[in-house]
Scaffold this active site. Sequence first.
Site, PDB file in Angstrom:
ATOM      1  N   LYS A 240       0.846  -1.185   0.000  1.00 52.23           N
ATOM      2  CA  LYS A 240       0.000   0.000   0.000  1.00 52.23           C
ATOM      3  C   LYS A 240       0.885   1.240   0.000  1.00 52.23           C
ATOM      4  O   LYS A 240       1.813   1.354   0.807  1.00 52.23           O
ATOM      5  CB  LYS A 240      -0.897  -0.018   1.242  1.00 52.23           C
ATOM      6  CG  LYS A 240      -1.959   1.056   1.285  1.00 52.23           C
ATOM      7  CD  LYS A 240      -2.842   0.870   2.518  1.00 52.23           C
ATOM      8  CE  LYS A 240      -3.916   1.931   2.603  1.00 52.23           C
ATOM      9  NZ  LYS A 240      -4.754   1.763   3.823  1.00 52.23           N
TER      10      LYS A 240
ATOM     11  N   HIS B 206      -0.254   4.459   0.361  1.00 53.23           N
ATOM     12  CA  HIS B 206      -0.884   5.608   1.014  1.00 53.23           C
ATOM     13  C   HIS B 206      -1.350   5.181   2.404  1.00 53.23           C
ATOM     14  O   HIS B 206      -1.250   4.011   2.772  1.00 53.23           O
ATOM     15  CB  HIS B 206      -2.075   6.112   0.185  1.00 53.23           C
ATOM     16  CG  HIS B 206      -3.153   5.082  -0.003  1.00 53.23           C
ATOM     17  ND1 HIS B 206      -3.064   4.087  -0.947  1.00 53.23           N
ATOM     18  CD2 HIS B 206      -4.323   4.880   0.656  1.00 53.23           C
ATOM     19  CE1 HIS B 206      -4.144   3.321  -0.886  1.00 53.23           C
ATOM     20  NE2 HIS B 206      -4.916   3.771   0.085  1.00 53.23           N
TER      21      HIS B 206
END
Length: 230
Positions: free
Chosen positions: A116, A118
């Site tokens: 991921k 963010h």
Amino acid sequence: MASPAPAQTATPALSKVQQDLIDGSFAARALRFGSFTLKSGRISPYFFNAGELSTGPLISTLATGYAAEIAALGVQFDVLFGPAYKGIPLAAATALALHREHGIDVGYAFDRKEAKDHGEGGRVVGAPLKGKRVLVLDDVMTSGKAVRISVDTIRAQGGEVVGAVLLLDREEVGPDGVTSTVEDLRSFLAHEVVSLLKMRHLITWLEKRGDTESLQAMNAYRQTYGIKHT
């Protein structure tokens, strides 16, 4: 001269958890008998899809089985790790069962298929792995690739893998025709690899059920691909 057939033994008795797990898996069609082509190209007389164990009672039985196997194993660890995606509910439910049924309090973690970029970011979710002893959970091992990727992920996070617990050991030899994937993984980890169910338990279940056709197919497959055991 033909190679000798793998040594076979009398089929073992089933514990209540094993009986309930096989019964539930068959009813949910997670466990099916017939003819199935595996990734290896072998034609298997059975197939197990843990993704179909998707009800409260089934996941409860499964977690109880994992927790009992782990408690009996007696290995010291801090975190359960479940490979994405099927291993995620296994790790969460087993951590809960260990706490409730055995007084063993540990964290759990899992990986993402893709990191991921963010929010909190990263590849691993859950309990921190750095400096921790980690026990890996998996469902049905075919090539062992998922567990080996998990081991790499855990080590990259600074954790130490101290073993693995599987749902089902197919008890068959790998491509070399000698050792099994589980045996290879045990050597790779230098730690114990155990399972809730083995192929021999499915054969016991079929014997009790009186399913002659499936039983004959299972025994024939085991004669061809089964590991030697005592």
